[in-house]
Design an enzyme around this catalytic site. Structure first.
Site, PDB file in Angstrom:
ATOM      1  N   CYS A  40     -10.987   3.469  -0.547  1.00 33.59           N
ATOM      2  CA  CYS A  40      -9.564   3.665  -0.270  1.00 33.59           C
ATOM      3  C   CYS A  40      -9.284   2.801   0.947  1.00 33.59           C
ATOM      4  O   CYS A  40     -10.076   2.802   1.907  1.00 33.59           O
ATOM      5  CB  CYS A  40      -9.285   5.131   0.051  1.00 33.59           C
ATOM      6  SG  CYS A  40      -7.653   5.423   0.775  1.00 33.59           S
ATOM      7  N   THR A  41      -8.190   2.057   0.932  1.00 35.09           N
ATOM      8  CA  THR A  41      -7.974   1.072   1.995  1.00 35.09           C
ATOM      9  C   THR A  41      -7.630   1.713   3.343  1.00 35.09           C
ATOM     10  O   THR A  41      -7.642   1.039   4.372  1.00 35.09           O
ATOM     11  CB  THR A  41      -6.876   0.071   1.587  1.00 35.09           C
ATOM     12  OG1 THR A  41      -5.684   0.794   1.244  1.00 35.09           O
ATOM     13  CG2 THR A  41      -7.320  -0.756   0.399  1.00 35.09           C
ATOM     14  N   HIS A  42      -7.350   3.014   3.340  1.00 32.45           N
ATOM     15  CA  HIS A  42      -7.163   3.708   4.621  1.00 32.45           C
ATOM     16  C   HIS A  42      -8.508   3.925   5.341  1.00 32.45           C
ATOM     17  O   HIS A  42      -8.550   4.063   6.558  1.00 32.45           O
ATOM     18  CB  HIS A  42      -6.524   5.087   4.404  1.00 32.45           C
ATOM     19  CG  HIS A  42      -5.048   5.064   4.141  1.00 32.45           C
ATOM     20  ND1 HIS A  42      -4.499   4.586   2.984  1.00 32.45           N
ATOM     21  CD2 HIS A  42      -3.998   5.470   4.913  1.00 32.45           C
ATOM     22  CE1 HIS A  42      -3.184   4.712   3.030  1.00 32.45           C
ATOM     23  NE2 HIS A  42      -2.848   5.243   4.197  1.00 32.45           N
ATOM     24  N   CYS A  87      -4.315  -1.297  -2.371  1.00 29.01           N
ATOM     25  CA  CYS A  87      -4.470   0.144  -2.536  1.00 29.01           C
ATOM     26  C   CYS A  87      -5.273   0.381  -3.812  1.00 29.01           C
ATOM     27  O   CYS A  87      -4.848  -0.042  -4.893  1.00 29.01           O
ATOM     28  CB  CYS A  87      -3.073   0.762  -2.650  1.00 29.01           C
ATOM     29  SG  CYS A  87      -3.045   2.524  -2.991  1.00 29.01           S
ATOM     30  N   ASN A  88      -6.427   1.026  -3.677  1.00 28.29           N
ATOM     31  CA  ASN A  88      -7.261   1.300  -4.857  1.00 28.29           C
ATOM     32  C   ASN A  88      -6.539   2.221  -5.830  1.00 28.29           C
ATOM     33  O   ASN A  88      -6.655   2.076  -7.048  1.00 28.29           O
ATOM     34  CB  ASN A  88      -8.565   1.979  -4.422  1.00 28.29           C
ATOM     35  CG  ASN A  88      -9.429   1.087  -3.554  1.00 28.29           C
ATOM     36  OD1 ASN A  88     -10.362   0.476  -4.033  1.00 28.29           O
ATOM     37  ND2 ASN A  88      -9.115   0.992  -2.273  1.00 28.29           N
ATOM     38  N   THR A  89      -5.791   3.177  -5.278  1.00 26.87           N
ATOM     39  CA  THR A  89      -5.108   4.177  -6.111  1.00 26.87           C
ATOM     40  C   THR A  89      -4.013   3.524  -6.949  1.00 26.87           C
ATOM     41  O   THR A  89      -3.948   3.722  -8.175  1.00 26.87           O
ATOM     42  CB  THR A  89      -4.510   5.267  -5.190  1.00 26.87           C
ATOM     43  OG1 THR A  89      -5.543   5.747  -4.330  1.00 26.87           O
ATOM     44  CG2 THR A  89      -3.919   6.400  -5.981  1.00 26.87           C
ATOM     45  N   ASP A 135       0.849  -1.195   0.000  1.00 26.23           N
ATOM     46  CA  ASP A 135       0.000   0.000   0.000  1.00 26.23           C
ATOM     47  C   ASP A 135       0.882   1.242   0.000  1.00 26.23           C
ATOM     48  O   ASP A 135       2.072   1.172   0.340  1.00 26.23           O
ATOM     49  CB  ASP A 135      -0.929   0.019   1.236  1.00 26.23           C
ATOM     50  CG  ASP A 135      -1.857   1.238   1.234  1.00 26.23           C
ATOM     51  OD1 ASP A 135      -2.433   1.548   0.172  1.00 26.23           O
ATOM     52  OD2 ASP A 135      -1.992   1.897   2.273  1.00 26.23           O
ATOM     53  N   SER A 136       0.287   2.372  -0.339  1.00 24.65           N
ATOM     54  CA  SER A 136       1.013   3.645  -0.273  1.00 24.65           C
ATOM     55  C   SER A 136       1.421   3.960   1.168  1.00 24.65           C
ATOM     56  O   SER A 136       2.251   4.828   1.385  1.00 24.65           O
ATOM     57  CB  SER A 136       0.107   4.762  -0.789  1.00 24.65           C
ATOM     58  OG  SER A 136      -1.026   4.864   0.053  1.00 24.65           O
ATOM     59  N   TYR A 185      -0.570   8.794  -2.113  1.00 24.47           N
ATOM     60  CA  TYR A 185      -0.429   8.593  -3.554  1.00 24.47           C
ATOM     61  C   TYR A 185      -1.567   9.280  -4.318  1.00 24.47           C
ATOM     62  O   TYR A 185      -1.410   9.660  -5.460  1.00 24.47           O
ATOM     63  CB  TYR A 185      -0.496   7.098  -3.896  1.00 24.47           C
ATOM     64  CG  TYR A 185       0.777   6.302  -3.739  1.00 24.47           C
ATOM     65  CD1 TYR A 185       1.859   6.772  -2.994  1.00 24.47           C
ATOM     66  CD2 TYR A 185       0.891   5.047  -4.347  1.00 24.47           C
ATOM     67  CE1 TYR A 185       3.015   6.001  -2.861  1.00 24.47           C
ATOM     68  CE2 TYR A 185       2.040   4.282  -4.222  1.00 24.47           C
ATOM     69  CZ  TYR A 185       3.100   4.754  -3.479  1.00 24.47           C
ATOM     70  OH  TYR A 185       4.227   3.993  -3.348  1.00 24.47           O
ATOM     71  N   GLY A 186      -2.715   9.362  -3.670  1.00 26.81           N
ATOM     72  CA  GLY A 186      -3.946   9.764  -4.363  1.00 26.81           C
ATOM     73  C   GLY A 186      -3.956  11.172  -4.917  1.00 26.81           C
ATOM     74  O   GLY A 186      -4.817  11.521  -5.718  1.00 26.81           O
TER      75      GLY A 186
HETATM   76  N1  DGL Z   1      -4.767   3.422   0.449  1.00 28.66           N
HETATM   77  C1  DGL Z   1      -4.839   3.984  -0.833  1.00 28.66           C
HETATM   78  C2  DGL Z   1      -6.088   3.552  -1.597  1.00 28.66           C
HETATM   79  O1  DGL Z   1      -6.644   2.512  -1.323  1.00 28.66           O
HETATM   80  C3  DGL Z   1      -4.583   5.429  -1.098  1.00 28.66           C
HETATM   81  C4  DGL Z   1      -3.948   6.294  -0.115  1.00 28.66           C
HETATM   82  C5  DGL Z   1      -3.114   7.382  -0.705  1.00 28.66           C
HETATM   83  O2  DGL Z   1      -3.631   8.371  -1.270  1.00 28.66           O
HETATM   84  O3  DGL Z   1      -1.902   7.228  -0.586  1.00 28.66           O
HETATM   85  O4  DGL Z   1      -6.525   4.240  -2.490  1.00 28.66           O
END
Ligand code: DGL
Length: 257
Positions: A186-188, A75-77, A12-13, A44-45
């Site tokens: 988003c996984t966060h 991570c979706n991004t 993940d990011s 990352y997003g």
């Molecule tokens: N956890 C990431 C996701 O699922 C993105 C978080 C980020 O922006 O770094 O999209």
């Protein structure tokens, strides 16, 4: 010859992928996992697509050197930015990605209002456009970028008044005009589910892609003949591009939430 004991890489990011890791361990407790969070470069997003693609590719190359048997892009991004390239680059390896759980949300809220919270990059990429196109006749789908929410998880600020204020302002339009379901794209975000529910102030159904990604990983390992069958629990190792004791302790805390 693939070593069955080789770990499943989870990327993940930052810390968000730990919400997916929990589901992976629940689904396959006998497996070994190597988690890598790139907190140094999170979020990352809000980065350009090419940068996210390069960072994700770099992480995957690192995993390959560690001899992993599958890679979960938790991570979706990063999935939106790089999954196609990753599968082309590593055709021999199961590579599993995350996408906003729109399908279960729409099925559970037919003709309802479904709010998708995700990063700006996820919401503007092709993967999400395709999902939207597919499901928009079955529900009213509203998308909401929430980039700062990532930083609250990264900075251990889940219980801060600043987060309450941020969510209260961000979700005000949906307090007045309620939704039936919220997709945590988003996984966060699963780590902030309670705070999101509080900011909305009414009962709502939540959906995230963690459990689905875990089931898909299990299915691909089974198909590849690399799933461990024995019953003893495997090992979970946390690594991070910002490996401070505080960050590694936060990994453990989030994992055990
Ligand atoms: N956890 C990431 C996701 O699922 C993105 C978080 C980020 O922006 O770094 O999209």
């Amino acid at each position: 010859m693939i070593d069955l004991q080789a770990p499943i890489a989870v990327f993940d990011s930052g810390m968000g992928g730990i919400s997916v890791l929990r589901e992976l361990v629940r689904c396959m407790p006998q497996e070994n996992f190597l988690f890598f969070g790139d907190s140094l470069h999170a979020p990352y997003g809000v980065r350009p697509l090419d940068e996210v693609r390069a960072l994700t590719m770099q992480a995957a190359e690192h995993f390959l050197k560690c001899g992993v048997k599958a890679i979960v892009i938790a991570c979706n991004t990063a999935t939106s930015a790089a999954i196609t390239d990753l599968r082309q680059r590593f055709p021999e390896l199961p590579v599993i990605g995350l996408e906003p759980a729109l399908k279960p949300a729409v099925l559970a809220c037919p003709n309802g209002r479904v709010l998708v919270m995700a990063t700006p990059l996820t919401l503007r990429e092709h993967k999400f456009a395709a999902l939207l196109e597919h499901y928009q006749s079955q529900a009213e789908i509203l998308s909401l970028p929430a980039p700062r929410l990532v930083e609250f998880v990264e900075q251990d600020g889940l219980h801060s008044p600043a987060l309450t204020a941020y969510l209260s302002a961000l979700l005000a339009p949906f307090r007045e005009n309620p939704v039936d379901g919220v997709v945590l794209g988003c996984t966060h975000f699963p780590f902030a589910q309670e705070q999101i529910a509080q900011a909305l102030g009414y009962p709502v159904k939540f959906f995230d892609g963690g459990a689905g990604a875990a089931r898909e990983t299990r299915r691909l390992l089974l198909r590849a003949g690399t799933l461990i069958e024995r019953a003893e629990p495997g090992q979970v190792v946390f690594t991070n591009s910002e490996p401070t004791p505080e960050r590694l302790a936060l990994c453990q805390r989030l994992f055990h939430l």
